[in-house]
Enzyme design. Structure first.
Site, PDB file in Angstrom:
ATOM      1  N   TYR A  56      -0.655   4.872  12.695  1.00 51.74           N
ATOM      2  CA  TYR A  56      -1.929   5.128  12.513  1.00 51.74           C
ATOM      3  C   TYR A  56      -3.081   4.737  13.611  1.00 51.74           C
ATOM      4  O   TYR A  56      -2.695   4.045  14.497  1.00 51.74           O
ATOM      5  CB  TYR A  56      -2.546   4.990  11.337  1.00 51.74           C
ATOM      6  N   ARG A 101      -2.396  -5.294   8.392  1.00 51.79           N
ATOM      7  CA  ARG A 101      -1.191  -4.725   8.314  1.00 51.79           C
ATOM      8  C   ARG A 101      -0.480  -4.447   9.636  1.00 51.79           C
ATOM      9  O   ARG A 101      -1.018  -3.415  10.430  1.00 51.79           O
ATOM     10  CB  ARG A 101      -0.620  -3.884   7.231  1.00 51.79           C
ATOM     11  N   THR A 117       0.420   5.592  -0.294  1.00 51.61           N
ATOM     12  CA  THR A 117      -0.365   6.772  -0.341  1.00 51.61           C
ATOM     13  C   THR A 117       0.391   7.485  -1.397  1.00 51.61           C
ATOM     14  O   THR A 117       1.524   7.731  -1.533  1.00 51.61           O
ATOM     15  CB  THR A 117      -0.343   7.727   1.084  1.00 51.61           C
ATOM     16  N   GLY A 168       7.121  -1.858  -2.321  1.00 50.15           N
ATOM     17  CA  GLY A 168       6.551  -0.722  -2.324  1.00 50.15           C
ATOM     18  C   GLY A 168       7.226   0.106  -3.520  1.00 50.15           C
ATOM     19  O   GLY A 168       6.673   0.008  -4.747  1.00 50.15           O
ATOM     20  N   GLN A 199      -6.864  -0.606   1.217  1.00 52.18           N
ATOM     21  CA  GLN A 199      -6.169  -0.633   2.694  1.00 52.18           C
ATOM     22  C   GLN A 199      -7.024   0.395   3.324  1.00 52.18           C
ATOM     23  O   GLN A 199      -7.084   1.682   2.870  1.00 52.18           O
ATOM     24  CB  GLN A 199      -4.781  -0.188   2.575  1.00 52.18           C
ATOM     25  N   PRO A 259       0.892  -1.101  -0.048  1.00 46.38           N
ATOM     26  CA  PRO A 259       0.001  -0.035  -0.131  1.00 46.38           C
ATOM     27  C   PRO A 259       0.861   1.200   0.098  1.00 46.38           C
ATOM     28  O   PRO A 259       1.803   1.476   0.781  1.00 46.38           O
ATOM     29  CB  PRO A 259      -0.750  -0.167   1.217  1.00 46.38           C
TER      30      PRO A 259
HETATM   31  C1  LIG Z   1       5.091   6.812  -1.328  1.00 47.01           C
HETATM   32  C2  LIG Z   1       4.874   5.858  -0.098  1.00 47.01           C
HETATM   33  C3  LIG Z   1       3.536   6.005   0.588  1.00 47.01           C
HETATM   34  C4  LIG Z   1       3.460   5.106   1.427  1.00 47.01           C
HETATM   35  N1  LIG Z   1       2.031   4.656   2.026  1.00 47.01           N
HETATM   36  C5  LIG Z   1       1.874   3.774   2.626  1.00 47.01           C
HETATM   37  C6  LIG Z   1       0.330   3.756   3.019  1.00 47.01           C
HETATM   38  O1  LIG Z   1      -0.595   4.483   2.543  1.00 47.01           O
HETATM   39  N2  LIG Z   1       0.127   2.550   3.906  1.00 47.01           N
HETATM   40  C7  LIG Z   1       0.995   1.493   4.343  1.00 47.01           C
HETATM   41  O2  LIG Z   1       0.668   0.691   5.063  1.00 47.01           O
HETATM   42  N3  LIG Z   1       2.313   1.939   3.820  1.00 47.01           N
HETATM   43  C8  LIG Z   1       2.735   3.046   3.181  1.00 47.01           C
HETATM   44  N4  LIG Z   1       4.016   3.069   2.972  1.00 47.01           N
HETATM   45  C9  LIG Z   1       5.135   1.991   3.318  1.00 47.01           C
HETATM   46  C10 LIG Z   1       4.982   1.045   2.179  1.00 47.01           C
HETATM   47  O3  LIG Z   1       3.947   0.328   1.946  1.00 47.01           O
HETATM   48  C11 LIG Z   1       6.228   0.040   2.290  1.00 47.01           C
HETATM   49  O4  LIG Z   1       6.016  -0.721   3.580  1.00 47.01           O
HETATM   50  C12 LIG Z   1       7.546   0.906   2.492  1.00 47.01           C
HETATM   51  O5  LIG Z   1       8.064   1.725   1.256  1.00 47.01           O
HETATM   52  C13 LIG Z   1       8.897  -0.106   2.539  1.00 47.01           C
HETATM   53  O6  LIG Z   1       8.932  -1.094   1.508  1.00 47.01           O
HETATM   54  P1  LIG Z   1       9.724  -0.822   0.227  1.00 47.01           P
HETATM   55  O7  LIG Z   1      11.348  -0.864   0.632  1.00 47.01           O
HETATM   56  O8  LIG Z   1       9.456  -2.038  -0.944  1.00 47.01           O
HETATM   57  O9  LIG Z   1       9.561   0.516  -0.449  1.00 47.01           O
HETATM   58  C14 LIG Z   1       4.236   4.014   1.719  1.00 47.01           C
HETATM   59  C15 LIG Z   1       5.609   3.955   1.362  1.00 47.01           C
HETATM   60  C16 LIG Z   1       6.035   5.002   0.072  1.00 47.01           C
HETATM   61  C17 LIG Z   1       7.261   5.140  -0.479  1.00 47.01           C
END
Ligand SMILES: Cc1cc2nc3c(=O)[nH]c(=O)nc-3n(C[C@H](O)[C@H](O)[C@H](O)COP(=O)(O)O)c2cc1C
Length: 379
Positions: free
Chosen positions: A201, A248, A48, A336, A121, A46
């Site tokens: 949150y 989550r 944002t 992500g 989500q 997920p």
């Molecule tokens: C731009 C952005 C927005 C994110 N928004 C959310 C979100 O809305 N909900 C959530 O659970 N995690 C959010 N995350 C965390 C990601 O889901 C993920 O846990 C994090 O980026 C680490 O994974 P990665 O190394 O593959 O990017 C966000 C991360 C990024 C980079």
């Protein structure tokens, strides 16, 4: 943009448990997620993206963005607020009203038409919010304790205000909002919902020992601190069925100032109480030590999605992290940032193609740049 050149099939990693990679599950193996067949084990985490319209409606660009990524085994949408008081950031979409739910039909249709699957989500910001994002509504929380730091608002970053502590009746109302939003989401064509119990949150605020100072049955002991999470999840299960509900979690993340005393016991107790609900999955972020993560894996009988990289860490999760966690018993792996920059991430991982790097300047910038203009590797 720079590239990395490695693919899953190139890896010769020794896992923590010393398993033989060749005999183990691969990212491109299919998976039965509570009756939903996923063609591979790659999950879009997920994220944002702050690109809804001012009424919290998903747009045509939202549909394009997710449809471009429909080859994921499963997409988990950006955080979507289940309650009007739960909107954390400006220009984030909701499932708090029927109008917001209707705006998602174009998105779920587009994903399904491209062969994909998508969960919404459900993200209630709780104290991580600002009246400027919600038409003047004061953020709410388990207790009147402000989050440290500043949050996003249309006027730029502003200090978090002190939230209004929810009354006992309101705790029940806000827990129930997840189930109501889940029902709206399924009605709008989502394949399921994921409760956002991570990253500081509302649910994580209730789990916390410094954001939650309640002296009623929702605060204090571990049994009380997990109560909101369990009731919110059970409410969603009652509305749409356990096979359509995931949650989550991010133990010890400390994000937005939440502390958790006795965290391993806290999360073990939470998993124990979630266990009879027949959930589709638990989605765990690697925000604590490996010992604790492995203990949680062992304690959870059901499907585990592992998000192997720390949120905000310098390096996004890549194939090596995936290999390590598949070897350690994760069923599915979420990525992500790699999905932002690589709409064809599944194909790139499968074929060992270079990965493009996402531009953080466009993560929350609005508009289509850095959103729907990342190219696929092959034409
Ligand atoms: C731009 C952005 C927005 C994110 N928004 C959310 C979100 O809305 N909900 C959530 O659970 N995690 C959010 N995350 C965390 C990601 O889901 C993920 O846990 C994090 O980026 C680490 O994974 P990665 O190394 O593959 O990017 C966000 C991360 C990024 C980079």
């Amino acid at each position: 943009m720079t590239s990395q050149t490695f693919g899953v099939q190139d890896l010769t990693l020794t896992s923590v448990s010393g398993s033989n990679v060749d005999s183990m599950t691969q990212l491109h193996d299919s998976y039965d997620l509570a009756g939903l067949t996923l063609p591979n084990r790659v999950v879009m985490a997920p994220m944002t993206r702050v690109r809804s319209n001012p009424e919290g409606l998903a747009t045509a660009s939202t549909a394009t963005y997710y449809a471009q990524r429909a080859s994921a085994g499963l997409i988990v949408s950006e955080g979507v607020h289940p309650h009007v008081e739960g909107q954390s950031n400006p220009l984030t979409p909701g499932l708090a009203t029927d109008e917001q739910a209707a705006s998602w039909v174009q998105v779920t249709d587009a994903v399904h038409n491209h062969g994909g699957r998508i969960f919404a989500q459900l993200m209630h910001g709780g104290r991580v919010g600002h009246p400027d994002n919600t038409g003047g509504l004061q953020p709410v929380g388990p207790s009147a304790v402000a989050a440290p730091g500043r949050g996003f608002t249309p006027k730029g970053p502003q200090d978090f205000p002190t939230p209004r502590a929810l009354s006992g009746d309101e705790v029940v109302e806000h827990a129930a909002s997840y189930g109501e939003a889940a029902a709206r989401g399924i009605g709008a064509g989502f394949d399921g919902v994921e409760l956002h119990g991570a990253n500081g949150y509302l649910i994580a605020q209730f789990l916390s020992s410094n954001a939650n100072l309640r002296t009623d049955s929702y605060g204090g002991s571990i049994e009380n601190r997990v109560r909101f999470a369990v009731e919110a999840t059970a409410g969603a299960v009652e509305k749409v069925g356990g096979h359509r509900v995931g949650i989550r979690l991010s133990p010890d993340s400390g994000i937005w100032g939440v502390e958790e005393t006795e965290s391993r016991e806290l999360y073990l107790a939470l998993l124990e109480q979630l266990s009879p609900l027949g959930l589709a999955y638990v989605h765990l972020e690697a925000t604590t030590d490996d010992d604790t993560l492995l203990a949680l894996r062992k304690a959870w009988d059901g499907t585990l999605i592992m998000n192997p990289a720390r949120p905000g860490g310098p390096t996004p999760a890549g194939p090596e992290d995936a290999r390590r966690w598949l070897d350690n018993g994760a069923d599915l792996i979420s990525f992500g940032r790699a999905f932002i920059a690589n709409p064809d991430l599944v194909e790139r991982l499968r074929d060992g193609l270079p990965l493009a790097e996402a531009d953080p300047a466009t993560f929350y910038a609005g508009g289509d740049r850095g959103y729907i203009d990342y190219p696929t590797y092959r034409a």
